[in-house]
Design a protein around this motif. Sequence first.
Motif, PDB file in Angstrom:
ATOM      1  N   LEU A  62      41.508  82.845  51.557  1.00  0.00           N
ATOM      2  CA  LEU A  62      42.355  82.517  50.409  1.00  0.00           C
ATOM      3  C   LEU A  62      43.622  81.792  50.835  1.00  0.00           C
ATOM      4  N   GLN A  63      44.058  80.862  49.976  1.00  0.00           N
ATOM      5  CA  GLN A  63      45.340  80.186  50.178  1.00  0.00           C
ATOM      6  C   GLN A  63      46.222  80.420  48.948  1.00  0.00           C
ATOM      7  N   ASN A  64      47.489  80.330  49.156  1.00  0.00           N
ATOM      8  CA  ASN A  64      48.432  80.536  48.057  1.00  0.00           C
ATOM      9  C   ASN A  64      48.144  79.554  46.909  1.00  0.00           C
ATOM     10  N   GLY A  65      48.056  80.094  45.679  1.00  0.00           N
ATOM     11  CA  GLY A  65      47.845  79.257  44.501  1.00  0.00           C
ATOM     12  C   GLY A  65      46.391  78.969  44.174  1.00  0.00           C
ATOM     13  N   VAL A 106      40.551  81.390  41.608  1.00  0.00           N
ATOM     14  CA  VAL A 106      39.397  82.139  42.105  1.00  0.00           C
ATOM     15  C   VAL A 106      38.522  82.613  40.945  1.00  0.00           C
ATOM     16  N   VAL A 107      37.259  82.209  40.956  1.00  0.00           N
ATOM     17  CA  VAL A 107      36.272  82.752  40.020  1.00  0.00           C
ATOM     18  C   VAL A 107      35.568  83.909  40.720  1.00  0.00           C
ATOM     19  N   GLY A 119      29.458  96.711  38.490  1.00  0.00           N
ATOM     20  CA  GLY A 119      29.144  97.705  39.516  1.00  0.00           C
ATOM     21  C   GLY A 119      30.331  97.972  40.413  1.00  0.00           C
ATOM     22  N   ALA A 120      30.190  98.998  41.255  1.00  0.00           N
ATOM     23  CA  ALA A 120      31.304  99.419  42.113  1.00  0.00           C
ATOM     24  C   ALA A 120      31.794  98.281  43.012  1.00  0.00           C
ATOM     25  N   ASP A 121      30.878  97.508  43.582  1.00  0.00           N
ATOM     26  CA  ASP A 121      31.254  96.449  44.517  1.00  0.00           C
ATOM     27  C   ASP A 121      32.142  95.404  43.845  1.00  0.00           C
ATOM     28  N   SER A 122      31.659  94.876  42.722  1.00  0.00           N
ATOM     29  CA  SER A 122      32.409  93.797  42.073  1.00  0.00           C
ATOM     30  C   SER A 122      33.694  94.299  41.425  1.00  0.00           C
ATOM     31  N   MET A 123      33.695  95.563  40.987  1.00  0.00           N
ATOM     32  CA  MET A 123      34.923  96.099  40.378  1.00  0.00           C
ATOM     33  C   MET A 123      36.001  96.337  41.434  1.00  0.00           C
ATOM     34  N   LEU A 124      35.594  96.743  42.644  1.00  0.00           N
ATOM     35  CA  LEU A 124      36.572  96.883  43.723  1.00  0.00           C
ATOM     36  C   LEU A 124      37.115  95.513  44.099  1.00  0.00           C
ATOM     37  N   LEU A 125      36.243  94.519  44.193  1.00  0.00           N
ATOM     38  CA  LEU A 125      36.682  93.167  44.538  1.00  0.00           C
ATOM     39  C   LEU A 125      37.682  92.638  43.516  1.00  0.00           C
ATOM     40  N   LEU A 126      37.343  92.780  42.238  1.00  0.00           N
ATOM     41  CA  LEU A 126      38.242  92.299  41.186  1.00  0.00           C
ATOM     42  C   LEU A 126      39.577  93.031  41.234  1.00  0.00           C
ATOM     43  N   SER A 127      39.518  94.357  41.421  1.00  0.00           N
ATOM     44  CA  SER A 127      40.753  95.156  41.466  1.00  0.00           C
ATOM     45  C   SER A 127      41.620  94.764  42.652  1.00  0.00           C
ATOM     46  N   TYR A 128      41.015  94.499  43.794  1.00  0.00           N
ATOM     47  CA  TYR A 128      41.778  94.086  44.972  1.00  0.00           C
ATOM     48  C   TYR A 128      42.471  92.749  44.706  1.00  0.00           C
ATOM     49  N   LEU A 129      41.740  91.790  44.154  1.00  0.00           N
ATOM     50  CA  LEU A 129      42.320  90.474  43.893  1.00  0.00           C
ATOM     51  C   LEU A 129      43.468  90.571  42.880  1.00  0.00           C
ATOM     52  N   ILE A 130      43.309  91.462  41.901  1.00  0.00           N
ATOM     53  CA  ILE A 130      44.398  91.675  40.938  1.00  0.00           C
ATOM     54  C   ILE A 130      45.639  92.215  41.668  1.00  0.00           C
ATOM     55  N   SER A 131      45.390  93.091  42.674  1.00  0.00           N
ATOM     56  CA  SER A 131      46.515  93.713  43.390  1.00  0.00           C
ATOM     57  C   SER A 131      47.312  92.704  44.223  1.00  0.00           C
ATOM     58  N   ASP A 168      49.890  88.416  42.247  1.00  0.00           N
ATOM     59  CA  ASP A 168      51.262  87.911  42.189  1.00  0.00           C
ATOM     60  C   ASP A 168      51.756  87.456  43.558  1.00  0.00           C
ATOM     61  N   GLU A 169      51.414  88.241  44.576  1.00  0.00           N
ATOM     62  CA  GLU A 169      51.852  87.930  45.944  1.00  0.00           C
ATOM     63  C   GLU A 169      51.347  86.560  46.392  1.00  0.00           C
ATOM     64  N   MET A 170      50.076  86.212  46.020  1.00  0.00           N
ATOM     65  CA  MET A 170      49.487  84.947  46.463  1.00  0.00           C
ATOM     66  C   MET A 170      49.408  83.903  45.350  1.00  0.00           C
ATOM     67  N   ASN A 171      50.003  84.240  44.195  1.00  0.00           N
ATOM     68  CA  ASN A 171      50.030  83.290  43.082  1.00  0.00           C
ATOM     69  C   ASN A 171      48.614  82.817  42.712  1.00  0.00           C
ATOM     70  N   LEU A 172      47.714  83.795  42.589  1.00  0.00           N
ATOM     71  CA  LEU A 172      46.318  83.477  42.301  1.00  0.00           C
ATOM     72  C   LEU A 172      46.061  83.388  40.799  1.00  0.00           C
TER      73      LEU A 172
END
Length: 433
Positions: A18-21, A24-25, A31-43, A46-50
């Motif tokens: 990942l790069q700043n800005g 990301v689709v 399922g558990a895998d994709s929900m963890l991934l989405l939750s991590y990216l949400i976390s 702001d820090e990476m301006n995604l």
Amino acid sequence: MSENTIKISKTIQKYNMLQNGDFVVVGVSGGADSMLLLSYLISIRDEMNLRILAANVEHGIRGEESVNDSLFVESFCKQNGVEFECLKINAPALAKEAGMGVEEYSRKRRYEFFESFTPDKIATAHNLSDNVETVLFRLSRGTSLNGCCGIPAVRENVIRPLIELTSDEIREECKNGEIPFVVDSTNSDNNYSRNYIRNVIIPEFEKLNPSFERTFERFISSAAEDSSYLNEESEKCFDNCKNENGLDIKKLKTYHSAVSKRAIILLAEESGASLDELHLGGVYELLSKRGRFQIRNNIFAISDLKTLRISEIDNSEIEFVCRERIIGIDEFLNKCELLKKEFDFYCDYDKIIGSVSARQREEGDCISPAKRNCTKSLKKLFNELKIPADKRSKIPIVADDFGVIGVSSYCADERVRLDEATKKVLLLKITED
């Protein structure tokens, strides 16, 4: 941050995912895998301006359950201020219409859907357990070293931040982080190959080694490292052996087969063809003999012992050349075993009407196979002989001025078969021009 989220962060940093800005689709099934991934990216949004968009595909396979899963993901996205898009398809019907397997078709449509948003990155939730299952599945079906490399962490703009986490670690993180997810009811159906590997095969390996997945990860990593080196060497080989027509066979044969075979694969890819292990073996044999090998339909690998090339050949243009020999019946009977190996067709010379030639099969061709007491179309005969449809145009049909008198290497017509009255035998050696 928890131990598992630290692992995700390290994976992203290791592969520069990942790069700043970045836009990301994220492929999210619920399922558990994709929900963890989405939750991590949400976390880290702001820090990476995604900019994050959750893309969900409802495949039309599990009925109401599948629809509810999509609604679950949509609700989660609304609560967390994430863009959401859903594609609804009838995968079984559309796959049949496209002549593809449901899984293959669904994967194709998913990635087309993800790409339609023109994102900087596409994030999928493939994990280490998926990687292990994939390699075991390929091994069970037969695969090469490339197949043992598993699922890449990064492929073009597709990133897989969870690729170094196991399924157990993902569920542990969802539990500890209170991340909601849904469970696909088909996951317990062991009639699906991947489920059988996940639910039956891997637990058996874990009886031998409780850390089986982590151990297998090292094998995948080693295979990827070796494959990367061989691929680099094959590209050098390809560049060195390439000429205006194909690959220089004399140069190609100076390389180890592990490298030269990969160079042949590159030649095929350059020509728009793909080679599996079976076809690769057939093409590789052409380094030591003149001839051609069919890759698919009208795509052939061709060798003149100087250059190996891959070309499109119109089977309608194939012509046959006959080398004739006429001998007495006594000589034929004395040498018949040897002559049958040397020649492709023989018949009673005196029963021939006019001249003899070899050609491709034509619409309406029929034959009365010797001693069969019947007449049938060549199409029906080829069906009985189980000759593949794509090879039939290459089988020489022998005819005289009256009609078909035989099929090279298979049978002669009753009209020209040898009998007690035969005095002279016509022998034919038939080759392609």
